[in-house]
Scaffold this motif. Structure first.
Motif, short mmCIF file in Angstrom:
data_model
loop_
_atom_site.label_atom_id
_atom_site.label_comp_id
_atom_site.label_asym_id
_atom_site.label_seq_id
_atom_site.Cartn_x
_atom_site.Cartn_y
_atom_site.Cartn_z
N GLN A 117 11.77 2.27 -0.49
CA GLN A 117 12.39 0.99 -0.15
C GLN A 117 11.44 -0.15 -0.46
OE1 GLN A 117 15.24 -0.24 1.54
NE2 GLN A 117 16.30 1.68 1.21
N LEU A 118 12.00 -1.31 -0.74
CA LEU A 118 11.15 -2.47 -1.06
C LEU A 118 10.95 -3.34 0.18
CD1 LEU A 118 12.67 -3.52 -4.46
CD2 LEU A 118 10.80 -1.95 -3.99
N LEU A 119 9.84 -4.05 0.16
CA LEU A 119 9.51 -4.93 1.28
C LEU A 119 10.10 -6.33 1.07
CD1 LEU A 119 7.73 -4.70 3.83
CD2 LEU A 119 5.87 -5.68 2.53
N THR A 120 10.50 -6.61 -0.14
CA THR A 120 10.88 -7.98 -0.50
C THR A 120 11.93 -8.65 0.39
OG1 THR A 120 11.81 -6.78 -2.34
CG2 THR A 120 10.15 -8.42 -2.87
N PRO A 121 12.94 -7.96 0.93
CA PRO A 121 13.92 -8.70 1.74
C PRO A 121 13.39 -9.20 3.09
CG PRO A 121 14.81 -6.59 1.01
CD PRO A 121 13.35 -6.56 0.77
N PRO A 156 11.37 4.63 -8.80
CA PRO A 156 12.04 3.42 -8.30
C PRO A 156 12.27 2.42 -9.43
CG PRO A 156 9.75 3.49 -7.56
CD PRO A 156 10.01 4.77 -8.27
N SER A 157 13.33 1.63 -9.30
CA SER A 157 13.67 0.73 -10.40
C SER A 157 12.69 -0.44 -10.48
CB SER A 157 15.10 0.21 -10.23
OG SER A 157 15.22 -0.31 -8.92
N GLU A 158 12.21 -0.88 -9.33
CA GLU A 158 11.24 -1.98 -9.35
C GLU A 158 9.85 -1.39 -9.57
OE1 GLU A 158 11.90 -5.29 -8.90
OE2 GLU A 158 14.03 -4.70 -8.97
N ARG A 159 8.94 -2.19 -10.09
CA ARG A 159 7.61 -1.63 -10.34
C ARG A 159 6.68 -1.79 -9.16
NH1 ARG A 159 3.92 -5.52 -13.48
NH2 ARG A 159 2.81 -3.61 -13.91
N ASP A 160 7.03 -2.65 -8.21
CA ASP A 160 6.15 -2.72 -7.04
C ASP A 160 6.92 -2.88 -5.74
OD1 ASP A 160 5.42 -5.89 -6.13
OD2 ASP A 160 6.50 -5.59 -7.98
N LEU A 207 0.86 7.06 -9.26
CA LEU A 207 1.82 6.00 -9.58
C LEU A 207 2.45 5.42 -8.31
CD1 LEU A 207 3.44 7.48 -12.78
CD2 LEU A 207 1.77 5.64 -12.58
N TRP A 208 2.66 6.29 -7.32
CA TRP A 208 3.17 5.79 -6.04
C TRP A 208 2.15 4.88 -5.39
CZ3 TRP A 208 7.90 5.43 -4.44
CH2 TRP A 208 8.86 6.33 -4.91
N GLU A 209 0.89 5.23 -5.50
CA GLU A 209 -0.13 4.36 -4.93
C GLU A 209 -0.11 3.01 -5.62
OE1 GLU A 209 -3.75 7.18 -4.76
OE2 GLU A 209 -4.02 5.68 -3.19
N ARG A 210 0.08 3.04 -6.94
CA ARG A 210 0.15 1.76 -7.64
C ARG A 210 1.36 0.95 -7.15
NH1 ARG A 210 0.75 1.55 -13.99
NH2 ARG A 210 2.93 1.92 -13.46
N PHE A 211 2.47 1.66 -6.96
CA PHE A 211 3.68 1.01 -6.46
C PHE A 211 3.38 0.29 -5.13
CE2 PHE A 211 7.51 1.51 -3.74
CZ PHE A 211 8.43 0.79 -4.50
N LEU A 269 -8.12 9.07 -3.39
CA LEU A 269 -7.87 7.77 -4.00
C LEU A 269 -7.70 7.95 -5.50
CD1 LEU A 269 -7.92 4.78 -2.94
CD2 LEU A 269 -10.18 4.63 -3.96
N SER A 270 -6.65 7.34 -6.04
CA SER A 270 -6.41 7.49 -7.46
C SER A 270 -6.98 6.31 -8.23
CB SER A 270 -4.91 7.59 -7.71
OG SER A 270 -4.31 6.38 -7.33
N LEU A 271 -7.03 6.47 -9.53
CA LEU A 271 -7.57 5.41 -10.38
C LEU A 271 -6.81 4.09 -10.24
CD1 LEU A 271 -9.49 4.50 -12.65
CD2 LEU A 271 -7.84 5.37 -14.28
N PRO A 272 -5.47 4.09 -10.33
CA PRO A 272 -4.78 2.80 -10.18
C PRO A 272 -5.05 2.15 -8.83
CG PRO A 272 -3.23 4.55 -10.78
CD PRO A 272 -4.55 5.20 -10.61
N ALA A 273 -5.14 2.99 -7.78
CA ALA A 273 -5.37 2.44 -6.45
C ALA A 273 -6.73 1.77 -6.38
CB ALA A 273 -5.27 3.54 -5.40
N ALA A 274 -7.75 2.45 -6.91
CA ALA A 274 -9.10 1.86 -6.89
C ALA A 274 -9.09 0.54 -7.67
CB ALA A 274 -10.09 2.84 -7.50
#
Lengths: 163, 738
Positions: free
Chosen positions: B554-558, B587-591, B629-633, B661-666
């Protein structure tokens, strides 16, 4: 003002500040000043009590504080509302500059008013909180007497305590 | 000097008192640097210290000797996290006993100790040092080591520290047998204990009936007792029921705090909002036994009974609580039904506990709006209220509840209630919008508001006749009572304003319940709570802490459009994400939308808890994302918030107990330029963690594996003790602009 004394039959005491100004306070206020409580109870408070360590400016503030607390506590309002009321009053009351705050603190200590002393200490502590060292020094006009080496040593100790 | 300085004005004792009132560690550190006199006073009044820094430095005799007044010493967070003081790699250099002597010299006044007791030797060593210890908290997230006999560790502690009065095992991984045996074999210490905390989710089943009875018998002087219990009735012989509860009351009459929770309740996993709230089986707890318990504990101030099986028709048990336990202020109940079932205007059950200041209820199957409102009418001092898993509560009911308590309520948690998603929860809280300080809601983005209103209006109209009678009766019957009269006045006043406005509700003349709700809105306008923009802008003036739950994907945006537009004083945000992303497609959104929190300008602390996300740590099947990728999300956009402190729980791969910890997260974390403190709950590779050195102000970083069970193998490629030391050395080498 002595007529009002007779009318209400409330005991009134006279307090004399360092610079010679005389304040008239009711008993409910005077008993909050622990330092003169004994004098009052021993009936040695005539004609007036001299408070050598407090200026009139500060004494006026102290009396305002005690008056408000005496009134709120004796009023018929429920405890929670009175509490809330005192809190807002205290907050407003503490909204003065640092020097007055310092003097209030030392006066509260001298007059032995516990609640006011704790309040001023807490307020001063919150002033110190979240300030940089230089700001704190400036605010309280303190000179830095550390040498560079000493300061470095103290900073090093913090590596153990930065939480 | 022209103006007098603080040093001239105030004598030592006063200044010392002021400095003692500074509690925040960082401010204390600055105080010590102001001048020499201040440093002396600061050191003399520093009573609490959480020792950080590296174990290795302890072994180089660099124990800081400047904090000699420390009474509460916390050794559980020393780096590298979770390593034993005695068996770490550096221990080979020196005899641990010598280090212990240094600790004693440095901290002679300690009476309260918190310790990461990974193995028995650490505990043995330190307990001997301070035989006068009064309070001990043990921490261990790693597996319990093999012991010669059960209870050996605690037994040892009890034998060394005879004056122990408080023992906290709430995050100490051990067995229930360990506790009981140690308590029984040291009757003198046990009988002196006043605080015992066994509220630990690592006890997989909780304490059994007999164990609870034995513990309460061994510790008759307890004032605070917290324990995780086996309330599940399927364990027929062992289940904690009436008998065990009564034994607590009989054996420990001095209790002021009693917490008994089911293991599952303690884990705090989210239930299903569709659930009716009733479990298949009933707990073995009866109303007469509860009444007996309450009668036996007249000093009770705080009571938690967090059960996961039905306690039906429990209302009558609480009716006498107000007189039996006059000090009771905090109450938490799980799965208790029938706690407030008002008939007409007569209050019952919990609503009669008028002294309560905080109330938390979970899974009350039969609580409806009227029951909830009755609680607000009865418990008129509530400052804190938590409601979870109550399916029947609607926005209108909650709003009336909040409105009735608008003078006192400052902390609210609404979770897992089917009809109270994010926007309806926020709408329900509008009456205290300018007062509330701490808030938890679920980010369940409910259908758009208009639909919701229509739906509720319809429901309300159906019920309106009943409610009209209800309120009128109430006013007549309680006419003499000042609080009711006040309420009546309020109503009258709203009648008046209604007249002026020629409000349709009044013309309809029958829906007094609805009238009450619209009165709430009137009050919002009249009391100047509204900031003049009508209903357009919503300001949450005093909100300091916001906690959110959101399901994975789920997105936080709303969030902002749901009603949290303006929170000028929000300092802290806690976000918990929960769910299994192995079942989810990309997920359709990237973040996730963390950047939306940038609207809150004072936000400086964040807890981002992805610890309940399960996913693939390695390659994911096609169409799905692996954990990196989820961490990046989730972390995308975190650099845009000017955070000072971040606590981040890594998502996990349950199959291999892996959180790293993954690379994108770091990469994303290194973009938080303002960060000072960073705690990562999981492991990381050395070269990833080195990224963080690019954050200029970063002062405090720690990897903590504080989840059960913490990984044992320190030999994997992830953060080992050595790499941790290298990182910390690099961190401390930098010049920190301060």
């Amino acid at each position: 003002m002595s007529s009002s004394t007779e009318l209400t039959e409330k005991k009134v005491f006279l307090l004399k500040s360092l610079d010679g100004v005389i304040f008239e306070v009711e008993e409910s206020v005077a008993v909050q000043l622990e330092v003169i409580r004994e004098l009052i109870e021993g009936d040695c408070a005539r004609p007036f009590i001299s408070l050598y360590n407090v200026t009139s400016e500060i004494l006026a503030l102290v009396i305002e504080y005690c008056k408000h607390h005496a009134e709120t506590c004796s009023g018929g309002t429920s405890a929670t509302i009175a509490d809330e009321d005192l809190k807002t009053f205290d907050n407003e009351f503490m909204n003065v500059d640092e020097n007055i705050l310092l003097e209030l603190c030392s006066a509260a200590d001298y007059l032995d008013i516990k609640s006011l002393f704790e309040l001023t200490c807490r307020t001063l502590a919150s002033l110190i909180k979240d300030r940089t060292i230089i700001e704190v020094r400036k605010m309280f006009n303190v000179e830095n007497d550390f040498s560079v080496v000493e300061e470095k040593a103290v900073r090093k100790e913090f590596a153990w305590a930065f939480k | 000097m022209a103006t007098p300085t603080i040093n001239d004005l105030l004598p030592e004792p006063i200044l010392s008192n002021i400095i003692a009132s500074v509690s925040d560690v960082r401010s204390r550190n600055s105080v010590a640097l102001v001048c020499k006199r201040w440093r002396l006073l600061e050191r003399a009044t520093r009573t609490t210290l959480t020792l950080r820094g590296n174990i290795r430095d302890l072994y180089f005799f660099m124990v800081p000797t400047c904090f000699r007044s420390v009474i509460h010493l916390d050794l559980s967070l020393i780096s590298p996290w979770g390593h034993s003081l005695t068996t770490s790699s550096a221990a080979s250099l020196t005899d641990p006993a010598i280090i212990a002597q240094y600790l004693l010299l440095a901290f002679p006044a300690v009476t309260s100790l918190t310790l990461y007791a990974r193995d028995i030797s650490t505990l043995q060593l330190l307990a001997r040092l301070w035989p006068d210890l009064k309070q001990v908290k043990l921490v261990r997230w790693h597996q319990r080591p093999q012991l010669a006999t059960a209870g050996e560790e605690l037994n040892n502690l009890f034998q060394q520290c005879r004056s122990l009065c408080s023992l906290d095992l709430s995050s100490f991984y051990c067995w229930t047998d360990d506790v009981l045996l140690a308590l029984q074999s040291n009757p003198l210490v046990s009988s002196n204990l006043t605080c015992l905390n066994l509220s630990n989710p690592s006890f997989s089943e909780g304490f059994k009936s007999d164990e609870i009875k034995e513990i309460s018998k061994a510790c008759p002087n307890l004032k605070e007792f917290r324990a995780v219990c086996m309330f599940d009735p399927r364990y027929i012989e062992l289940v904690v029921g009436d008998e065990a509860l009564v034994s607590i009351a009989t054996n420990c009459p001095k209790l002021t705090i009693l917490h008994l929770a089911d293991t599952n309740a303690l884990l705090n996993l989210r239930g299903d909002p569709e659930n009716e709230g009733f479990t298949q089986e009933d707990a073995r707890i009866s109303v007469p036994a509860l009444i007996e318990v309450f009668s036996g504990l007249p000093l009770l101030e705080e009571l938690v009974l967090d059960v996961c099986n039905n306690v039906r028709d429990s209302g009558p048990a609480f009716e006498g609580l107000n007189s039996k336990c006059p000090q009771l202020r905090h109450l938490k109940l799980g799965q208790f039904h029938g706690i407030s079932m008002p008939v007409e205007s007569t209050l019952d059950g919990i609503a009669l506990c008028e002294r309560l200041e905080s109330l938390s209820i979970r899974n009350v199957g039969d609580l409806n709006d009227m029951g909830l409102i009755a609680i607000a009418r009865g418990c008129c001092r509530l400052a804190k209220f938590e409601i979870q898993g109550c399916k029947k509560i609607t926005m209108k009911g909650m709003r009336t509840f909040v409105h009735l308590l608008q003078r006192t309520l400052v902390e609210v948690k609404i979770s897992c209630c089917k009809n109270l998603g994010a926007s309806s929860s926020l709408k329900a809280l509008e009456p205290i919008q300018s007062r509330i300080q701490r808030l938890h809601i679920d980010c369940v983005w409910d259908c758009n508001e208009e639909d919701l209103n229509k739906l509720d209006q319809g429901k309300m109209l159906n019920q309106s006749f009943g409610h009209t009678n209800y309120w009128r009766n109430d006013d007549c019957e309680y006419g003499g009572n000042s609080k009711r009269r006040k309420y009546l006045d309020d109503l009258n006043c709203s009648y008046a304003s209604m007249d002026v406005n020629d409000n349709v509700y009044y013309n309809r003349g029958k829906n007094l319940y609805d009238l009450n709700c619209s009165y709430g809105e009137m009050a919002v306008n009249n009391n100047g709570y509204d900031n003049g923009n009508g209903f357009g802008e919503k300001t949450w003036d005093r909100l300091q802490s916001l906690s959110l739950w959101i399901t994975v994907g789920q997105l936080l945006t709303p969030l902002v459009s749901a009603g949290l537009e303006n929170c000028p004083n929000l300092e802290e945000a806690r976000i918990k994400v929960e769910g299994d992303c192995r079942e989810m497609s990309k997920p359709s959104e990237r973040d996730f939308g963390l950047s939306i929190l940038g609207n809150y300008q004072n936000l400086s602390k964040m807890h981002l808890d992805c610890g309940e996300i399960t996913g693939y740590s390695q390659t994911a099947p096609s169409g799905q994302m692996d954990l990196s990728l989820w961490e990046r999300f989730y972390l995308f956009g975190i650099g845009g918030l000017s955070l000072m402190e971040l606590d981040y729980w890594l998502p996990q791969d349950r199959d291999v107990n892996h959180r790293s910890l993954s690379l994108p997260a770091a990469g994303l974390l290194q973009e938080c330029y303002t960060l000072r403190k960073l705690f990562i709950h999981g492991t990381a590779n050395e070269h990833f963690i080195m990224f963080l050195l690019r954050i200029p102000g970063l002062r405090d970083v720690q990897l903590r594996e504080d989840y059960y069970p913490a990984p044992e193998s320190d030999t994997s490629t992830e953060m080992r003790a050595d790499s941790c030391c290298r990182f910390e050395a690099a961190l401390n080498r930098r010049q920190v602009p301060d």
